[in-house]
Design an enzyme around this catalytic site. Structure first.
Site, short mmCIF file in Angstrom:
data_model
loop_
_atom_site.label_atom_id
_atom_site.label_comp_id
_atom_site.label_asym_id
_atom_site.label_seq_id
_atom_site.Cartn_x
_atom_site.Cartn_y
_atom_site.Cartn_z
N ARG A 93 0.72 -0.99 0.19
CA ARG A 93 0.12 -0.04 0.10
C ARG A 93 0.92 1.17 -0.06
O ARG A 93 0.34 2.40 -0.25
CB ARG A 93 -0.94 0.05 1.06
CG ARG A 93 -1.92 -1.23 1.12
CD ARG A 93 -2.98 -0.99 0.04
NE ARG A 93 -3.50 0.20 0.00
CZ ARG A 93 -4.71 0.64 0.46
NH1 ARG A 93 -5.23 -0.32 1.57
NH2 ARG A 93 -5.24 1.91 0.45
N HIS A 94 2.24 1.04 0.33
CA HIS A 94 3.03 2.32 0.40
C HIS A 94 3.71 2.42 -1.25
O HIS A 94 4.32 2.00 -1.50
CB HIS A 94 4.23 2.14 1.39
CG HIS A 94 3.84 1.89 2.84
ND1 HIS A 94 3.72 3.06 3.59
CD2 HIS A 94 3.11 0.87 3.32
CE1 HIS A 94 3.20 2.76 4.87
NE2 HIS A 94 2.73 1.50 4.70
N HIS A 195 8.70 7.48 6.82
CA HIS A 195 7.15 7.74 6.57
C HIS A 195 6.61 6.29 6.91
O HIS A 195 5.93 5.96 7.91
CB HIS A 195 6.56 8.56 5.29
CG HIS A 195 4.94 8.39 5.59
ND1 HIS A 195 4.31 8.94 6.19
CD2 HIS A 195 4.32 7.51 4.47
CE1 HIS A 195 2.89 8.73 5.86
NE2 HIS A 195 2.94 8.04 4.99
N ARG A 200 4.40 1.93 10.29
CA ARG A 200 4.60 0.34 10.73
C ARG A 200 5.42 -0.16 11.61
O ARG A 200 5.49 -1.23 12.15
CB ARG A 200 5.14 -0.29 9.40
CG ARG A 200 4.36 -0.08 7.88
CD ARG A 200 2.82 -0.40 7.93
NE ARG A 200 2.20 0.14 7.08
CZ ARG A 200 0.93 -0.40 6.84
NH1 ARG A 200 0.07 -0.88 7.55
NH2 ARG A 200 0.19 -0.10 5.73
C1 LIG Z 1 -2.50 1.00 11.15
C2 LIG Z 1 -2.92 1.10 9.83
C3 LIG Z 1 -4.26 0.69 9.38
C4 LIG Z 1 -4.80 0.83 8.21
N1 LIG Z 1 -5.93 0.40 7.92
C5 LIG Z 1 -6.41 0.33 6.63
C6 LIG Z 1 -7.67 0.03 6.25
O1 LIG Z 1 -8.45 -0.43 6.98
N2 LIG Z 1 -8.07 -0.06 5.00
C7 LIG Z 1 -7.20 0.37 3.91
O2 LIG Z 1 -7.66 0.57 2.81
N3 LIG Z 1 -5.93 0.63 4.33
C8 LIG Z 1 -5.55 0.82 5.65
N4 LIG Z 1 -4.24 1.25 5.70
C9 LIG Z 1 -3.24 1.71 4.93
C10 LIG Z 1 -3.57 3.16 4.67
O3 LIG Z 1 -4.50 3.76 4.23
C11 LIG Z 1 -2.34 3.64 3.73
O4 LIG Z 1 -2.73 3.29 2.28
C12 LIG Z 1 -0.89 3.19 4.15
O5 LIG Z 1 -0.64 3.25 5.17
C13 LIG Z 1 0.14 3.72 2.74
O6 LIG Z 1 0.45 5.06 3.37
P1 LIG Z 1 0.70 6.22 2.53
O7 LIG Z 1 -0.51 6.53 1.54
O8 LIG Z 1 0.73 7.49 3.67
O9 LIG Z 1 2.18 6.05 2.00
P2 LIG Z 1 2.48 6.05 0.51
O10 LIG Z 1 1.83 5.45 -0.69
O11 LIG Z 1 4.02 5.71 0.55
O12 LIG Z 1 2.55 7.60 0.36
C14 LIG Z 1 3.34 8.42 1.05
C15 LIG Z 1 2.82 9.84 0.94
O13 LIG Z 1 2.70 10.21 -0.51
C16 LIG Z 1 1.75 10.94 -0.69
N5 LIG Z 1 1.14 10.19 -1.65
C17 LIG Z 1 0.98 9.10 -2.37
N6 LIG Z 1 0.14 8.85 -3.16
C18 LIG Z 1 -0.72 9.89 -3.24
C19 LIG Z 1 -1.84 10.24 -4.20
N7 LIG Z 1 -2.24 9.44 -4.92
N8 LIG Z 1 -2.38 11.17 -3.68
C20 LIG Z 1 -1.95 12.33 -2.86
N9 LIG Z 1 -0.77 12.02 -2.26
C21 LIG Z 1 -0.18 10.85 -2.39
C22 LIG Z 1 0.97 11.01 0.37
O14 LIG Z 1 1.37 12.37 1.12
C23 LIG Z 1 1.43 9.71 1.18
O15 LIG Z 1 1.71 10.08 2.95
C24 LIG Z 1 -3.90 1.21 7.10
C25 LIG Z 1 -2.41 1.45 7.37
C26 LIG Z 1 -2.03 1.50 8.72
C27 LIG Z 1 -0.70 1.83 9.27
#
Ligand SMILES: Cc1cc2nc3c(=O)[nH]c(=O)nc-3n(C[C@H](O)[C@H](O)[C@H](O)COP(=O)(O)OP(=O)(O)OC[C@H]3O[C@@H](n4cnc5c(N)ncnc54)[C@H](O)[C@@H]3O)c2cc1C
Length: 282
Positions: A93-94, A195, A200
């Site tokens: 998801r990152h 991040h 994590r």
């Molecule tokens: C404890 C926990 C519980 C979670 N539970 C769920 C859940 O129930 N269901 C679920 O679907 N997911 C869940 N997630 C996943 C979460 O929603 C994020 O998708 C995941 O942690 C990746 O984070 P991120 O998007 O910040 O990171 P990255 O994808 O690495 O992105 C890093 C940063 O880049 C920027 N960025 C990247 N892509 C975009 C974009 N397209 N538009 C705008 N800015 C962008 C943002 O600032 C983002 O913070 C969970 C995560 C955690 C840690």
């Protein structure tokens, strides 16, 4: 020719497999940069400001604490990882990583599955729908571990049966369990890696992915000691207070939080602050 921004400490770790979970690992296969590269990159873009901050470590601390994140993107690291597919699902998801993964369309699936020992079955948390709390009794745990083994053996048998009948690997794999290990090459810059670690390593993240994040953290600490110290101080171990929480602490307002969760998290923060205070007192 030697690299300008080398890390002897990380060079020594290249190619070493750090074991995670029962059959997983994480291994650094390449990297670019070190703490010095981050400050040199910052001085290029913030020359005026950084004249005031001559010390490299102070500059790193300033940037982390003020979200001057782009110099950290100049450093990149590549890992080779072996991870169960359910953990990988969270990991992938990152989106800010570059990824290549073992293909079970092209190759036969990796035979290893993550196995759960009798004392490792976690119970559903009552307070956190996404979390676990406590463990199953050993007697029940033995039974679940035995049933898990039966499931793994059965799914392997069915998979093999399909392959033996000439079914395409892309279809034969459809019922493999999520505990099946996969292997990936995962490259990320340090801004996004920190991040990832913040999210994590947190105890709200699932136990399994936390084990990988903790190993990565040990590697980053060795590779970029000044960056790691600043990250630990300003981000990883810091506490964020909402406006309402500040009001509550400063008694400016007797507002009630919207939910029990908010109240609970506020209390956790207060507890943490007290612990820090008492430790500082010692
Ligand atoms: C404890 C926990 C519980 C979670 N539970 C769920 C859940 O129930 N269901 C679920 O679907 N997911 C869940 N997630 C996943 C979460 O929603 C994020 O998708 C995941 O942690 C990746 O984070 P991120 O998007 O910040 O990171 P990255 O994808 O690495 O992105 C890093 C940063 O880049 C920027 N960025 C990247 N892509 C975009 C974009 N397209 N538009 C705008 N800015 C962008 C943002 O600032 C983002 O913070 C969970 C995560 C955690 C840690």
């Amino acid at each position: 020719m030697n690299r300008i921004y080398d890390s002897k400490e990380l060079n020594d770790l290249l190619g070493i497999k750090f074991l995670v979970l029962d059959k997983g690992f994480i291994e650094v296969i390449d990297y670019m940069g070190n703490d010095k590269k981050i400050v040199d990159s910052a001085r290029t873009s913030y020359e005026e400001k950084s004249k005031r901050i001559n010390d490299d470590n102070a500059l790193i601390r300033y940037m982390i604490s003020h979200y001057h994140t782009s110099p950290f993107e100049q450093n990149v690291i590549t890992f080779r990882i072996k991870v169960p597919m359910d953990t990988w699902r969270q990991w992938i998801r990152h989106r800010t990583a570059s990824v290549n993964e073992y293909s079970t369309r092209y190759s036969i699936a990796i035979d290893d599955k993550q196995e759960t020992l009798f004392n490792q079955w976690r119970l559903q948390s009552k307070s956190n729908k996404q979390g676990s709390s406590g463990f199953l009794t050993y007697d029940d745990g033995y039974l679940l571990t035995k049933r898990e083994k039966e499931l793994h053996d059965f799914s392997k048998e069915i998979y093999k049966e399909r392959l033996n009948k000439g079914i395409a690997r892309e279809q034969a794999r459809k019922d493999l369990p999520l505990s099946t290990y996969t292997i990936a090459i995962w490259t990320m810059d340090v801004h996004n890696l920190l991040h990832f670690l913040k999210l994590r390593m947190d105890n709200h993240a699932q136990y399994e992915i936390r084990q990988y994040a903790n190993e990565i953290a040990k590697i980053v600490k060795i590779w970029l000691p000044n960056t790691w110290d600043a990250f630990e101080n300003y981000i990883l171990n810091s506490i964020v207070l909402s406006q309402e929480e500040i009001y509550r602490i400063s008694n400016k307002d007797s507002i009630k939080f919207e939910s029990n969760r908010e109240e609970m998290e506020f209390n956790e923060k207060l507890k943490k602050l007290k612990i820090l205070l008492s430790e500082a007192d010692i």
